[in-house]
Motif scaffolding. Sequence first.
Motif, PDB file in Angstrom:
ATOM      1  N   PRO A  66      25.378  19.351  32.973  1.00  0.00           N
ATOM      2  CA  PRO A  66      24.814  20.342  32.078  1.00  0.00           C
ATOM      3  C   PRO A  66      23.796  21.217  33.424  1.00  0.00           C
ATOM      4  O   PRO A  66      23.327  20.899  34.068  1.00  0.00           O
ATOM      5  CB  PRO A  66      24.257  20.004  30.931  1.00  0.00           C
ATOM      6  CG  PRO A  66      24.644  18.254  30.977  1.00  0.00           C
ATOM      7  CD  PRO A  66      25.183  17.781  32.029  1.00  0.00           C
ATOM      8  N   ASN A  67      23.763  22.541  32.587  1.00  0.00           N
ATOM      9  CA  ASN A  67      22.659  23.800  33.464  1.00  0.00           C
ATOM     10  C   ASN A  67      23.054  23.762  34.957  1.00  0.00           C
ATOM     11  O   ASN A  67      22.296  23.703  36.131  1.00  0.00           O
ATOM     12  CB  ASN A  67      21.237  22.817  33.409  1.00  0.00           C
ATOM     13  CG  ASN A  67      21.229  22.595  31.710  1.00  0.00           C
ATOM     14  OD1 ASN A  67      21.366  23.762  30.869  1.00  0.00           O
ATOM     15  ND2 ASN A  67      20.794  21.363  31.301  1.00  0.00           N
ATOM     16  N   SER A  68      24.679  23.668  35.104  1.00  0.00           N
ATOM     17  CA  SER A  68      25.067  24.133  36.444  1.00  0.00           C
ATOM     18  C   SER A  68      25.745  24.976  36.574  1.00  0.00           C
ATOM     19  O   SER A  68      26.494  25.065  35.469  1.00  0.00           O
ATOM     20  CB  SER A  68      25.543  22.974  36.991  1.00  0.00           C
ATOM     21  OG  SER A  68      24.885  21.712  36.999  1.00  0.00           O
ATOM     22  N   TRP A  69      25.684  26.443  37.277  1.00  0.00           N
ATOM     23  CA  TRP A  69      26.886  27.448  36.959  1.00  0.00           C
ATOM     24  C   TRP A  69      28.708  26.410  38.063  1.00  0.00           C
ATOM     25  O   TRP A  69      27.700  25.752  39.573  1.00  0.00           O
ATOM     26  CB  TRP A  69      26.525  28.274  37.538  1.00  0.00           C
ATOM     27  CG  TRP A  69      25.358  29.043  36.935  1.00  0.00           C
ATOM     28  CD1 TRP A  69      24.473  29.129  37.355  1.00  0.00           C
ATOM     29  CD2 TRP A  69      25.800  30.696  35.793  1.00  0.00           C
ATOM     30  NE1 TRP A  69      23.922  29.805  36.341  1.00  0.00           N
ATOM     31  CE2 TRP A  69      24.651  30.422  35.359  1.00  0.00           C
ATOM     32  CE3 TRP A  69      27.220  30.134  35.897  1.00  0.00           C
ATOM     33  CZ2 TRP A  69      24.183  31.767  34.339  1.00  0.00           C
ATOM     34  CZ3 TRP A  69      27.247  31.631  34.635  1.00  0.00           C
ATOM     35  CH2 TRP A  69      26.023  31.773  33.596  1.00  0.00           C
ATOM     36  N   TYR A  70      29.290  26.561  37.008  1.00  0.00           N
ATOM     37  CA  TYR A  70      30.607  26.420  37.795  1.00  0.00           C
ATOM     38  C   TYR A  70      31.328  28.337  38.064  1.00  0.00           C
ATOM     39  O   TYR A  70      31.460  28.516  37.121  1.00  0.00           O
ATOM     40  CB  TYR A  70      31.119  25.622  36.991  1.00  0.00           C
ATOM     41  CG  TYR A  70      30.664  23.762  37.400  1.00  0.00           C
ATOM     42  CD1 TYR A  70      30.511  23.431  38.020  1.00  0.00           C
ATOM     43  CD2 TYR A  70      29.334  24.366  36.291  1.00  0.00           C
ATOM     44  CE1 TYR A  70      30.747  22.004  37.853  1.00  0.00           C
ATOM     45  CE2 TYR A  70      29.174  22.843  36.021  1.00  0.00           C
ATOM     46  CZ  TYR A  70      29.351  21.874  37.075  1.00  0.00           C
ATOM     47  OH  TYR A  70      28.972  20.551  36.603  1.00  0.00           O
ATOM     48  N   HIS A  71      32.320  28.340  39.278  1.00  0.00           N
ATOM     49  CA  HIS A  71      32.596  29.606  38.996  1.00  0.00           C
ATOM     50  C   HIS A  71      34.426  28.757  38.515  1.00  0.00           C
ATOM     51  O   HIS A  71      35.176  27.929  39.965  1.00  0.00           O
ATOM     52  CB  HIS A  71      32.919  29.903  40.407  1.00  0.00           C
ATOM     53  CG  HIS A  71      33.887  31.054  41.070  1.00  0.00           C
ATOM     54  ND1 HIS A  71      33.383  32.002  40.395  1.00  0.00           N
ATOM     55  CD2 HIS A  71      34.409  31.430  41.508  1.00  0.00           C
ATOM     56  CE1 HIS A  71      34.675  32.834  41.056  1.00  0.00           C
ATOM     57  NE2 HIS A  71      35.701  32.675  40.920  1.00  0.00           N
ATOM     58  N   ILE A  72      34.638  29.507  38.093  1.00  0.00           N
ATOM     59  CA  ILE A  72      36.451  29.298  37.761  1.00  0.00           C
ATOM     60  C   ILE A  72      37.902  30.088  37.652  1.00  0.00           C
ATOM     61  O   ILE A  72      37.582  31.803  38.062  1.00  0.00           O
ATOM     62  CB  ILE A  72      36.425  28.947  36.214  1.00  0.00           C
ATOM     63  CG1 ILE A  72      35.485  28.464  35.247  1.00  0.00           C
ATOM     64  CG2 ILE A  72      37.703  28.283  35.322  1.00  0.00           C
ATOM     65  CD1 ILE A  72      34.824  26.257  36.321  1.00  0.00           C
ATOM     66  N   THR A  73      38.483  29.554  38.527  1.00  0.00           N
ATOM     67  CA  THR A  73      39.581  31.013  38.689  1.00  0.00           C
ATOM     68  C   THR A  73      40.711  29.479  38.221  1.00  0.00           C
ATOM     69  O   THR A  73      41.477  28.621  38.719  1.00  0.00           O
ATOM     70  CB  THR A  73      39.918  31.253  39.823  1.00  0.00           C
ATOM     71  OG1 THR A  73      38.633  31.354  40.678  1.00  0.00           O
ATOM     72  CG2 THR A  73      40.573  31.700  40.678  1.00  0.00           C
ATOM     73  N   VAL A  74      41.483  31.218  37.422  1.00  0.00           N
ATOM     74  CA  VAL A  74      42.928  30.415  37.101  1.00  0.00           C
ATOM     75  C   VAL A  74      43.664  31.057  37.787  1.00  0.00           C
ATOM     76  O   VAL A  74      43.644  32.840  37.242  1.00  0.00           O
ATOM     77  CB  VAL A  74      42.912  30.728  35.412  1.00  0.00           C
ATOM     78  CG1 VAL A  74      44.709  29.882  35.398  1.00  0.00           C
ATOM     79  CG2 VAL A  74      41.932  29.926  35.284  1.00  0.00           C
ATOM     80  N   VAL A  75      44.688  31.215  38.208  1.00  0.00           N
ATOM     81  CA  VAL A  75      46.004  32.000  39.316  1.00  0.00           C
ATOM     82  C   VAL A  75      47.461  31.402  38.902  1.00  0.00           C
ATOM     83  O   VAL A  75      47.912  30.264  38.544  1.00  0.00           O
ATOM     84  CB  VAL A  75      45.732  31.700  40.326  1.00  0.00           C
ATOM     85  CG1 VAL A  75      47.085  32.728  41.607  1.00  0.00           C
ATOM     86  CG2 VAL A  75      45.224  32.102  41.138  1.00  0.00           C
ATOM     87  N   GLY A  76      47.972  32.039  38.421  1.00  0.00           N
ATOM     88  CA  GLY A  76      49.539  32.458  37.453  1.00  0.00           C
ATOM     89  C   GLY A  76      50.326  32.763  38.632  1.00  0.00           C
ATOM     90  O   GLY A  76      49.701  34.700  38.942  1.00  0.00           O
ATOM     91  N   THR A  77      52.122  32.339  39.082  1.00  0.00           N
ATOM     92  CA  THR A  77      52.689  32.431  39.553  1.00  0.00           C
ATOM     93  C   THR A  77      53.827  32.477  38.990  1.00  0.00           C
ATOM     94  O   THR A  77      53.857  31.518  37.850  1.00  0.00           O
ATOM     95  CB  THR A  77      52.323  32.366  41.382  1.00  0.00           C
ATOM     96  OG1 THR A  77      52.561  31.712  40.960  1.00  0.00           O
ATOM     97  CG2 THR A  77      50.853  32.545  41.691  1.00  0.00           C
ATOM     98  N   ALA A  78      54.953  32.969  39.789  1.00  0.00           N
ATOM     99  CA  ALA A  78      56.562  32.726  39.239  1.00  0.00           C
ATOM    100  C   ALA A  78      56.588  31.410  39.288  1.00  0.00           C
ATOM    101  O   ALA A  78      57.408  30.590  38.407  1.00  0.00           O
ATOM    102  CB  ALA A  78      57.162  33.204  39.298  1.00  0.00           C
ATOM    103  N   ALA A  79      55.635  30.767  40.548  1.00  0.00           N
ATOM    104  CA  ALA A  79      56.157  29.049  40.337  1.00  0.00           C
ATOM    105  C   ALA A  79      55.592  28.195  39.546  1.00  0.00           C
ATOM    106  O   ALA A  79      55.599  27.110  38.869  1.00  0.00           O
ATOM    107  CB  ALA A  79      55.557  28.484  41.469  1.00  0.00           C
ATOM    108  N   ASP A  80      53.709  28.931  38.951  1.00  0.00           N
ATOM    109  CA  ASP A  80      52.805  28.221  38.817  1.00  0.00           C
ATOM    110  C   ASP A  80      51.669  28.414  38.082  1.00  0.00           C
ATOM    111  O   ASP A  80      51.298  29.473  38.247  1.00  0.00           O
ATOM    112  CB  ASP A  80      52.484  26.416  39.464  1.00  0.00           C
ATOM    113  CG  ASP A  80      51.879  26.398  40.468  1.00  0.00           C
ATOM    114  OD1 ASP A  80      51.358  27.273  41.173  1.00  0.00           O
ATOM    115  OD2 ASP A  80      52.563  25.525  41.812  1.00  0.00           O
ATOM    116  N   VAL A  81      51.201  28.117  37.459  1.00  0.00           N
ATOM    117  CA  VAL A  81      49.387  27.832  37.289  1.00  0.00           C
ATOM    118  C   VAL A  81      48.131  27.111  37.945  1.00  0.00           C
ATOM    119  O   VAL A  81      48.837  25.953  37.728  1.00  0.00           O
ATOM    120  CB  VAL A  81      49.312  28.006  35.347  1.00  0.00           C
ATOM    121  CG1 VAL A  81      47.912  28.883  35.943  1.00  0.00           C
ATOM    122  CG2 VAL A  81      50.326  29.630  34.892  1.00  0.00           C
TER     123      VAL A  81
END
Length: 305
Positions: free
Chosen positions: A162-177
Amino acid sequence: MKKNYSVAFCLLSVSSFAQQIISFENSDGFYTGNIHGQGTWISTPTGDMPPNVLNQIISIDNASDGMNSLKIVKENTYGTQSIPIIGAFDNLPVLLPYNSFTVSFDISMSQLNGSIFSFQGVSSADEKYIVRLDFDNSGAIKVLKTLSGSPVMETALGTWQPNSWYHITVVGTAADVKYYVNGALVYSGIAVESIDINQLRFVHDNADGTAYIDNVKVYNQAILSVANNSVNKNTVAVYPNPASDFIKISASARIEGIEIYEAAGKKVQSRLENDTIDVRNLPAGTYLINIRTENGNFSEKFIKK
């Protein structure tokens, strides 16, 4: 409350590179208050009256970038939901191909043992998930996958606090996510459905707790470098906060300069001496301080009493 929602909006061509960067600032056309109807955003439809939930807001309480952030909270009118569905939806102006996209954002959540907070990329017309990342109320991080034709939430690497900032990234390609948390790969799989994304959702299941979302970036290309832009709120510190006379800045790198802005965006006079700023002449209120260091620029909020 109905479980199925359908939102109509215009979809533009995806033949060219698209980018959407949202920090919920006044300078971007956003204002504090109900997120519904601001820009391309709506709050969860109810299927009843009122037509949308009322308490998902843009707030100055907490932010990772600038002054404002999206604050998603419990709606007391409704009970705990079977899936995360209460929050804010971004009706994308441009379709995101399931095999060529990048979405990143910052998130901070208030407590464990409360709501499940979720990021979802969906096709809203048929209510299908393409990607889904949950911050479980146990502290686990989970990703939606299909197993033997049935959807299941699979535990990813890492945990959240709790109460911590997280940087989230989701990257989709033809091979995977691929799913990244603070630049670290926590899960690699495939899109749940091979259809394009027209809506992003930042939602919860309406148990207890609050989440703040900020610095949302959307691209209809796979941009792997975005995953490395992790949030580091400990690089600089401003204290005491609130302050009545002086504030001090502690930084891990040499400070090259500072600028202070009112909540409305107007720059105010300020001078840094020995890592200290005299704020006695500032009216009471909330301010944003931009701190330039040799390792990069940082923004922090402080309150003048």
